[in-house]
Design an enzyme around this catalytic site. Structure first.
Site, PDB file in Angstrom:
ATOM      1  N   GLY A 116       2.919  -6.617  -5.574  1.00  0.00           N
ATOM      2  CA  GLY A 116       4.000  -5.596  -5.917  1.00  0.00           C
ATOM      3  C   GLY A 116       3.038  -4.240  -6.237  1.00  0.00           C
ATOM      4  O   GLY A 116       3.649  -3.284  -6.527  1.00  0.00           O
TER       5      GLY A 116
ATOM      6  N   ASP B 277      -5.379  -1.045   6.528  1.00  0.00           N
ATOM      7  CA  ASP B 277      -4.057  -1.336   5.936  1.00  0.00           C
ATOM      8  C   ASP B 277      -3.450   0.054   5.164  1.00  0.00           C
ATOM      9  O   ASP B 277      -3.201  -0.042   4.162  1.00  0.00           O
ATOM     10  CB  ASP B 277      -4.111  -2.510   4.798  1.00  0.00           C
ATOM     11  CG  ASP B 277      -2.984  -3.124   4.310  1.00  0.00           C
ATOM     12  OD1 ASP B 277      -1.811  -2.452   4.781  1.00  0.00           O
ATOM     13  OD2 ASP B 277      -2.874  -3.847   3.496  1.00  0.00           O
TER      14      ASP B 277
HETATM   15  N1  ARG Z   1      -0.735  -7.558  -1.042  1.00  0.00           N
HETATM   16  C1  ARG Z   1      -0.393  -7.535  -2.362  1.00  0.00           C
HETATM   17  C2  ARG Z   1       1.056  -6.731  -2.463  1.00  0.00           C
HETATM   18  O1  ARG Z   1       1.561  -6.451  -1.563  1.00  0.00           O
HETATM   19  C3  ARG Z   1      -1.580  -7.044  -3.250  1.00  0.00           C
HETATM   20  C4  ARG Z   1      -2.426  -7.847  -3.505  1.00  0.00           C
HETATM   21  C5  ARG Z   1      -3.403  -7.576  -4.173  1.00  0.00           C
HETATM   22  N2  ARG Z   1      -4.043  -8.648  -4.911  1.00  0.00           N
HETATM   23  C6  ARG Z   1      -5.291  -8.693  -5.622  1.00  0.00           C
HETATM   24  N3  ARG Z   1      -5.732  -9.776  -5.703  1.00  0.00           N
HETATM   25  N4  ARG Z   1      -5.905  -7.543  -5.824  1.00  0.00           N
HETATM   26  O2  ARG Z   1       1.329  -6.284  -3.510  1.00  0.00           O
END
Ligand code: ARG
Length: 260
Positions: free
Chosen positions: A217, A131
């Protein structure tokens, strides 16, 4: 409590929306508890000393993901931050804001657009693997880029690492206009896989501390180590099960696994 109230006030004033395309999110339900992401607002002096390499990716003037300046004209972020945009949207509408601690007052900040970009060709959206993405800016930032860690044995399991971003201050909540950061500790990939199963692979680094986490975010933004002198980029915010849930680490792309 005062912290909770302050965060609430900030999000009420700015209230950006988390854009669709946060592919790494695996949360099913949101919790109503306030401030579970914890951490602290970054003061001006902390910002100037440690955090000026963090960037805000914006679309239509709205923050949607973080990123990190790794060369004067190059930013690394998460693949899932860019994957749902068309290439013309990225080229024409994406802005990279550098040097802004408070997204409401960006007059002194630098603002770039995308000269070119590259999404990791091995990005697997369903497993949130590989990613990573890079953006070449249409100019050079005056801010100091951060070094990317390329050593697979660094940081050791149990190391304190720092994550920063303008993302949600609680699971399901709004983002914040003033940058926040928190300290978490790296956990081994095998214990991370006990929470998440076989989606965890060598290209991840997981980090956990009770009650505090990155969140929606914050994606694409930095996970840093600090050696007493300088910050080093060791991870890129990628995904998690909700945010700051007991026993569920934040999952990051491990920089040493990739060539940027
Ligand atoms: N996928 C999320 C974003 O696009 C980030 C998630 C991170 N989650 C976590 N539990 N650390 O912002």
């Amino acid at each position: 409590m005062i912290g909770s109230l302050r965060n609430l006030l900030l999000v009420t004033l700015t209230g950006w929306t988390v854009m669709a395309g946060c592919g790494g999110e695996k949360a099913q339900e949101a919790k109503s508890q306030l401030d579970i992401v914890g951490g602290s607002s970054v003061s001006s002096s902390l910002y100037n000393q440690y955090f000026t390499s963090i960037v805000s990716l914006q679309y239509g003037g709205q923050h949607f993901c973080g990123g990190t300046l790794v060369a004067s004209n190059k930013v690394v972020t998460a693949a899932h931050c860019l994957a749902d945009f068309s290439s013309s949207q990225i080229r024409n509408n994406l802005r990279i804001v550098i040097g802004a601690r408070d997204l409401r007052s960006t007059s002194g900040a630098e603002r770039f657009s995308v000269s070119s970009y590259s999404i990791n060709s091995r990005y697997n959206a369903s497993r949130s693997q590989n990613d990573t993405a890079t953006i070449t800016l249409n100019g050079s930032s005056s801010h100091t880029p951060v070094e990317i860690n390329q050593s697979a044995s660094f940081p050791a399991v149990g190391s304190t690492v720092y994550v920063a971003g303008w993302g949600s201050t609680y699971e399901g909540g709004y983002g914040t206009s003033v940058l926040k950061y928190t300290a978490v500790k790296t956990v081994s990939n095998s214990s991370c896989a006990q929470a998440y199963g076989s989606d965890i692979y060598d290209g991840n680094i997981c980090a956990y501390a009770s009650g505090t986490d990155s969140c929606q975010g914050d994606s694409g933004g930095p996970l840093y180590t600090y050696d007493g002198e300088k910050m080093t980029l060791v991870g890129i915010v990628s995904w998690g099960n909700g945010c700051a849930r007991q026993g569920y680490p934040g999952v990051y792309a491990r920089t040493s696994y990739f060539n940027f």
